[in-house]
Structure formats: structure tokens, C-alpha cells
Design an enzyme around this catalytic site. Structure first.
Site, PDB file in Angstrom:
ATOM      1  N   ARG A  21       0.854  -1.200   0.000  1.00  0.00           N
ATOM      2  CA  ARG A  21       0.000   0.000   0.000  1.00  0.00           C
ATOM      3  C   ARG A  21       0.878   1.234   0.000  1.00  0.00           C
ATOM      4  NH1 ARG A  21      -4.791  -1.591   4.219  1.00  0.00           N
ATOM      5  NH2 ARG A  21      -5.302  -3.499   3.086  1.00  0.00           N
ATOM      6  N   HIS A 113      -9.608   0.003   3.420  1.00  0.00           N
ATOM      7  CA  HIS A 113     -10.366   1.086   4.060  1.00  0.00           C
ATOM      8  C   HIS A 113      -9.664   2.434   3.930  1.00  0.00           C
ATOM      9  CE1 HIS A 113      -7.360  -0.594   6.613  1.00  0.00           C
ATOM     10  NE2 HIS A 113      -7.303   0.548   7.262  1.00  0.00           N
ATOM     11  N   ASP A 278     -12.994  -2.380   0.008  1.00  0.00           N
ATOM     12  CA  ASP A 278     -12.957  -3.589  -0.820  1.00  0.00           C
ATOM     13  C   ASP A 278     -13.903  -4.675  -0.341  1.00  0.00           C
ATOM     14  OD1 ASP A 278     -11.384  -3.946   1.442  1.00  0.00           O
ATOM     15  OD2 ASP A 278     -10.056  -5.391   0.454  1.00  0.00           O
ATOM     16  N   ASP A 280     -14.273  -6.337   2.568  1.00  0.00           N
ATOM     17  CA  ASP A 280     -13.968  -7.440   3.479  1.00  0.00           C
ATOM     18  C   ASP A 280     -14.218  -7.088   4.947  1.00  0.00           C
ATOM     19  OD1 ASP A 280     -11.806  -5.772   3.675  1.00  0.00           O
ATOM     20  OD2 ASP A 280     -10.290  -7.271   3.141  1.00  0.00           O
ATOM     21  N   GLU A 362     -11.133 -10.459  13.557  1.00  0.00           N
ATOM     22  CA  GLU A 362     -10.172  -9.497  14.073  1.00  0.00           C
ATOM     23  C   GLU A 362     -10.893  -8.275  14.618  1.00  0.00           C
ATOM     24  OE1 GLU A 362      -6.308  -9.346  11.623  1.00  0.00           O
ATOM     25  OE2 GLU A 362      -7.950  -9.273  10.206  1.00  0.00           O
ATOM     26  N   LYS A 375     -11.509 -12.221   4.884  1.00  0.00           N
ATOM     27  CA  LYS A 375     -12.633 -11.780   5.689  1.00  0.00           C
ATOM     28  C   LYS A 375     -13.719 -11.284   4.743  1.00  0.00           C
ATOM     29  CE  LYS A 375     -10.288  -7.426   6.848  1.00  0.00           C
ATOM     30  NZ  LYS A 375      -8.894  -7.566   6.407  1.00  0.00           N
TER      31      LYS A 375
HETATM   32  C1  G16 Z   1      -5.724  -5.518   6.914  1.00  0.00           C
HETATM   33  C2  G16 Z   1      -5.485  -6.942   7.275  1.00  0.00           C
HETATM   34  C3  G16 Z   1      -6.092  -7.237   8.611  1.00  0.00           C
HETATM   35  C4  G16 Z   1      -5.571  -6.272   9.648  1.00  0.00           C
HETATM   36  C5  G16 Z   1      -5.810  -4.851   9.201  1.00  0.00           C
HETATM   37  C6  G16 Z   1      -5.164  -3.829  10.112  1.00  0.00           C
HETATM   38  O1  G16 Z   1      -7.087  -5.307   6.734  1.00  0.00           O
HETATM   39  O2  G16 Z   1      -6.027  -7.809   6.328  1.00  0.00           O
HETATM   40  O3  G16 Z   1      -5.781  -8.541   8.936  1.00  0.00           O
HETATM   41  O4  G16 Z   1      -6.206  -6.497  10.868  1.00  0.00           O
HETATM   42  O5  G16 Z   1      -5.260  -4.664   7.929  1.00  0.00           O
HETATM   43  O6  G16 Z   1      -3.806  -3.990  10.070  1.00  0.00           O
HETATM   44  P1  G16 Z   1      -2.828  -2.956  10.758  1.00  0.00           P
HETATM   45  O7  G16 Z   1      -3.241  -2.927  12.197  1.00  0.00           O
HETATM   46  O8  G16 Z   1      -1.468  -3.517  10.539  1.00  0.00           O
HETATM   47  O9  G16 Z   1      -3.056  -1.613  10.111  1.00  0.00           O
HETATM   48  P2  G16 Z   1      -7.611  -4.570   5.435  1.00  0.00           P
HETATM   49  O10 G16 Z   1      -9.098  -4.547   5.593  1.00  0.00           O
HETATM   50  O11 G16 Z   1      -6.972  -3.219   5.509  1.00  0.00           O
HETATM   51  O12 G16 Z   1      -7.116  -5.391   4.301  1.00  0.00           O
END
Ligand code: G16
Length: 542
Positions: A21, A113, A278, A280, A362, A375
Site C-alpha cells: 500500500r 479502508h 474492498d 472485506d 479481528e 474476511k
Molecule cells: C488488513 C489486514 C487485517 C488487519 C488490518 C489492520 O485489513 O487484512 O488482517 O487487521 O489490515 O492492520 P494494521 O493494524 O497492521 O493496520 P484490510 O481490511 O486493511 O485489508
């Protein structure tokens, strides 16, 4: 014709918690996306003869990136690429498609997000043949490839028209353009009691689903309104926009504030839900009551037997370490294992594949099951609708009954966003260096029972992942976790996770921040977060 373009490694193409990202502008830099995509192909041992799924959440640059990736997949000799119409696929739909079609993998374009647009974020994620995010050994191989890449290959061809289902050829590769919604909606029908949910709506049950101008709009309209009979207008902000309408497509009480205002007001419908960029993540909210993701996961686990797809029972459950231990209490009563993994859905893949877990979730608003390997926001919403239909109770009644039975894990996450990375890293490493001396000491009103730097040994492949967050347990049934986010694109984000258990029957209706006041104070006493990061308060409290 295949063109070979010389290139050089670009620093920092290291996949984080969920793919690579970066700011959109970085991805738009000439060669940036191409370097990373070539590194994926190189890292997975090439694409010759393979079948790939491709789609994204429709954010700014999705359309151009999809065309580049198609041309690079063709140059790499892919046999077929299955792509969602207009280059769109929600993350759960992509995961399902990979599994259903027996594809070798998939590329998902999303920064989840995170906001989109020219000044927002973009992301690229590789999923493996089980439909799940590439596990650590694969992301490591991709990262290594990115440090060694010297050239990339791309077919010279005009953009393909992806606007309607059909097939096309790109060099030797067949490109199959599919409706992104149908297969996924069909899968949902196999898991849930659509008749019971339909009856709920016929009986006057009302809901609001906020798609936050992101990818789940078309999915939610088809499933909730067209197939389940929720009244027209139940799904709002349902047209995916490249900049998510200027919003932050993160389904939590802060960013989904319109939905929260509605649900806390006099005109609230029976049920509110939202999902992210997206598709999830999910948020669940009842009339006058927000359900934390950790509580939602625990309720789903405790009631899964009421849902046809899970009537046979759960093999086990799993949560990320920082998620509340509400799930553990349910698992204890059901007599099944509860696994605690590092943050990142990729860590659930092996547990699901091996049949060690049926449900996972989570605190970051992700919940899912072994139906796919991601998810799944809409799946969680349907779970709730099915549970409400089966129990004939309101969200508040379900929650009250749950807390009476299992006790309540008060829970909150405080985020300090875009702080100085050096200061945040120093805060965590200083704390790490003191962990051994913490047991037995007092932090304000709380006494430290144990302090650890979480590491995880995958029970299936034996791989070990270290430094996944600092976990401090207190004698007073409380817990504090600190870790740095792996999904940000600017500076660092410190996440502080706070939890306190109350067994009940008294004390189950407190305001969460008040119930957590001593844990919040302990966090500050432990490492002076606000002083060290130069902040007076967290940026986001969920
Ligand atoms: C991603 C991961 C999740 C994680 C989240 C937050 O979610 O797939 O498993 O819990 O990021 O991660 P961090 O605390 O490292 O920012 P998503 O929905 O952004 O793909």
C-alpha cells in the site's frame, strides 16, 4: 508483441499487513506498478500457463492498473485471466472466484479502508490458490524479487474493453470478463437461510446498509434488496466511486458517522451495517447499540449452529492476538480450540485449510469463515441477519443475553495516526527492552501479571513470526496491547488496544471508555504515549 523494459529495484516494495500500500501518486510513477507486478510474477515462479483472477475495489487508478496488469500477465504467458467487469471485484468475491475456478492465484487492487483518489492510497495484493492472501514466505519471495528486478515484460496492445461480460484475447492469453456479483451472491445462498431472512423483512424488519460509496454497493443491492426483499433504499451510498465520495471507507463509528447518527436516533431501523473499500470489513450496529467487532465475532461463534452452513458445528475458531478474548470464552464453552494469530488475515489461511478453524475474526472489523480465505463484510451481515431471524430477538437483546451468559469484554482501540515514525519505533523498542522487568509491577491501579513480545508459531507449517505486538496482562482481568500498524502509507500509526473483562451480572452496561479508564491510564503510565508522540489524544477511538 512483447516489450522488455529495463528497470532497477525500487526501495520499499515490501508487502505489509495486507499487500503493498502506497500513496496513489507513488503507484502512478512510471514503472512503479510494473516493477512490483513483475516482482510478483518472479516471486511466485512465473505465470506461464497459469490462470489468474484480477479485480479491484474501483478506486482511482484501478482501471489503468488493471489494463497494465492484463498486459503484463499476457507477456508472462498466463493461460487465462478472469477479470471482473470494469476491473471490479470485492476482495471476498475475488477469493471465492479463485477457489471456485481453481485459479492459481489472483491480484486484488485495493488499499482497503484507506481513502482513495489522486491524493489517497492505492494497493496491490497477491492471493494464492486457496483464495487467501499470500502467506509470509510468498510475500518475502515477492519482496526479494523486487530487490533484484532488472526488467519487466509487457504486451503492446490497446486497452481491452472490460465493460461487459465476454472473452477477449491479449497476445496468447484468454481474458474472461465476468459479472462480479453473481457467483458470490450464489455462494451466500448456500450458507444462509434466505427464506427466514426474507420472512424477517416481510414482517416489517428494517435495515440500513451503508456501502460507503465502495465496492459492496452492487453486492448488497443484489443480495439484500433483490434476493432477500429488503425495501428499496435499505442499501445507501451503493455506487462505487473512485474517491469513495471523498470519504474514508472504514466501517467504524468514526468514519461511518451518518449510519451511527441514524442508529442512535429515534428513527433508527432495526439493524445497521456498513462495509469498507474492498468489502472485506464490516460494522454491525443495533438500534441504539454499537457492536464491537470482537463482540460480533463472539456472538457469531456462539450462534453459528443456528445458521444452515454451520449447523454441523465449528471445528475451531481463531482471532488475531489484539482482538478481545470474548471469542476465547465462547470457544471454552463450546469445547473447541481458539487460536491467537498475529494481525493479518494471511495468518488464518493455514488454520482454515487444515480444518483447525471454521470461523476467524479481528478487532479491525474483519470476520469470516472457511467459505473463502478472506474476511467477508457481507457474510458477517448475513450471519447477523440469520441469527436475528432464528432467535427472533433485537440486536440489543442478543447482546444482553450474550454478556449475561459469557460476561462482557469491554474493548477499545486508540489510534495515533501518522505520527513521527522514528518516535513511534523508539517508543516500541524502548518498551520491548523493559518487558522482562514489568511482571509484578503496578501501573496505576493495575498490577502486571505478564508482559511479552508476541510471536507466533504456525501450527501447520511451523513458520515463526516474531515481534507482532507487545501484550501486557494485568491481574485485574485486563489487557493492553501495543503495536505499529502495517497498513499505513504516511509516517507511523501506533495502535493501543485496551480490554477489561467484567463477569456480570452487575456492571455489564458501562460506557466502554469509562470501563477502560484504568487500562487507558496504565498505557499512558507505561510509556508516556502522548508526550512521546506529541499528541494530546488519539486520532481515532473505536
Ligand atoms: C488488513 C489486514 C487485517 C488487519 C488490518 C489492520 O485489513 O487484512 O488482517 O487487521 O489490515 O492492520 P494494521 O493494524 O497492521 O493496520 P484490510 O481490511 O486493511 O485489508
Amino acid at each position: 508483441m512483447i516489450k522488455t523494459i529495463p528497470t532497477r529495484p525500487i526501495d520499499g516494495q515490501k508487502p505489509g499487513t495486507s499487500g503493498l500500500r502506497k500513496k496513489t501518486r507513488i503507484f502512478q510513477d512510471p514503472g512503479y506498478l510494473e516493477n512490483f507486478v513483475q516482482s510478483i510474477w518472479n516471486g511466485i515462479g512465473g505465470l506461464e500457463g497459469k490462470v489468474l483472477v484480477l479485480g479491484g475495489d474501483g478506486r482511482f487508478f484501478n482501471a489503468q492498473a488493471a489494463q497494465i496488469i492484463l498486459r503484463m500477465a499476457a507477456a508472462a504467458g498466463a493461460a487465462r485471466v478472469i477479470v471482473g467487469r470494469d476491473g471490479l471485484l470485492s476482495t471476498p468475491a475475488a477469493s471465492h472466484l479463485i477457489r471456485e475456478r481453481g485459479a492459481d492465484g489472483g491480484v486484488i487492487l485495493s488499499a482497503s479502508h484507506n481513502p482513495g483518489g489522486p491524493d489517497g492510497d492505492f494497493g496491490v495484493k497477491y492471493n494464492i490458490a486457496n483464495g487467501g492472501p499470500a502467506p509470509e514466505p510468498v510475500t518475502e519471495a515477492i519482496f526479494r524479487a523486487s530487490q533484484e528486478v532488472t526488467q519487466y515484460h509487457i504486451v503492446t496492445a490497446p486497452d481491452l474493453d472490460l465493460s461487459s461480460p465476454g472473452t477477449a484475447r491479449l497476445h496468447r492469453t484468454e481474458v474472461e470478463i465476468i459479472d462480479p456479483v453473481g457467483d458470490y451472491a450464489d455462494l451466500m445462498e448456500t450458507l444462509f437461510d434466505f427464506t427466514a431472512i426474507r420472512a424477517l423483512f416481510v414482517g416489517g424488519f428494517r435495515m440500513r446498509f451503508d456501502a460507503m460509496h465502495a465496492i459492496t454497493g452492487p453486492y448488497a443491492r443484489e443480495i439484500l434488496q433483490d434476493r432477500l426483499g429488503a425495501p428499496e433504499g435499505s442499501v445507501v451510498n451503493a455506487t462505487p466511486l473512485p474517491d469513495f465520495g471523498g470519504g474514508h471507507p472504514d466501517p467504524n463509528p468514526v468514519w461511518a458517522h451518518d449510519l451511527m447518527t441514524l442508529m442512535m436516533g429515534a428513527q433508527a431501523p432495526d439493524f445497521g451495517a456498513a462495509s469498507d473499500g474492498d468489502g472485506d470489513r464490516n460494522m454491525v450496529v443495533g438500534r441504539g447499540l454499537y457492536v464491537t467487532p470482537s463482540d460480533s465475532l463472539a456472538v457469531i461463534a456462539a450462534n453459528a449452529h443456528l445458521v444452515p452452513g454451520y449447523a454441523a458445528g465449528l471445528k475451531g475458531v481463531a482471532r488475531s492476538m489484539p482482538s478481545s478474548t470474548a471469542l476465547d470464552r465462547v470457544a471454552g464453552e463450546l469445547g473447541i480450540a481458539c487460536h491467537a494469530t498475529p494481525t493479518g488475515w494471511k495468518f488464518f489461511g493455514n488454520l482454515l485449510d487444515a480444518g483447525l478453524a471454521t470461523l476467524c475474526g479481528e478487532e479491525s472489523a474483519g470476520t469470516g469463515s472457511d467459505h473463502i480465505r478472506e474476511k467477508d463484510g457481507l457474510w458477517a451481515v448475513l450471519m447477523w441477519l440469520n441469527i436475528l431471524a432464528a432467535r427472533r430477538q433485537s440486536v440489543a437483546e442478543v447482546m444482553t443475553a450474550h454478556w449475561q451468559r459469557f460476561g462482557r469484554n469491554y474493548y477499545s482501540r486508540h489510534d495515533y495516526e501518522e505520527v513521527d515514525a522514528a518516535a513511534a519505533n523508539a517508543l516500541v523498542s524502548d518498551l520491548r527492552a523493559r518487558l522482562d522487568q514489568l511482571a509484578g509491577t503496578r501501573l496505576g491501579q493495575l498490577r502486571v501479571l505478564e508482559a511479552e513480545d508476541f510471536s507466533y508459531r504456525d501450527p501447520v507449517d511451523g513458520s515463526v513470526t516474531t515481534q507482532q505486538g507487545i501484550q501486557i496482562r494485568f491481574a485485574e482481568d485486563a489487557r493492553l496491547v501495543l503495536r505499529l500498524s502495517g497498513t499505513g502509507t504516511a509516517g507511523a500509526t501506533l495502535r493501543v488496544y485496551l480490554e477489561r473483562f467484567v463477569a456480570g451480572p452487575e456492571g455489564l452496561d458501562a460506557e466502554p471508555q469509562a470501563a477502560l479508564a484504568e487500562v487507558i491510564a496504565a498505557a499512558e503510565a507505561l510509556c508516556g504515549i502522548r508526550t512521546r508522540l506529541g499528541r494530546t489524544a488519539p486520532d481515532v477511538v473505536t
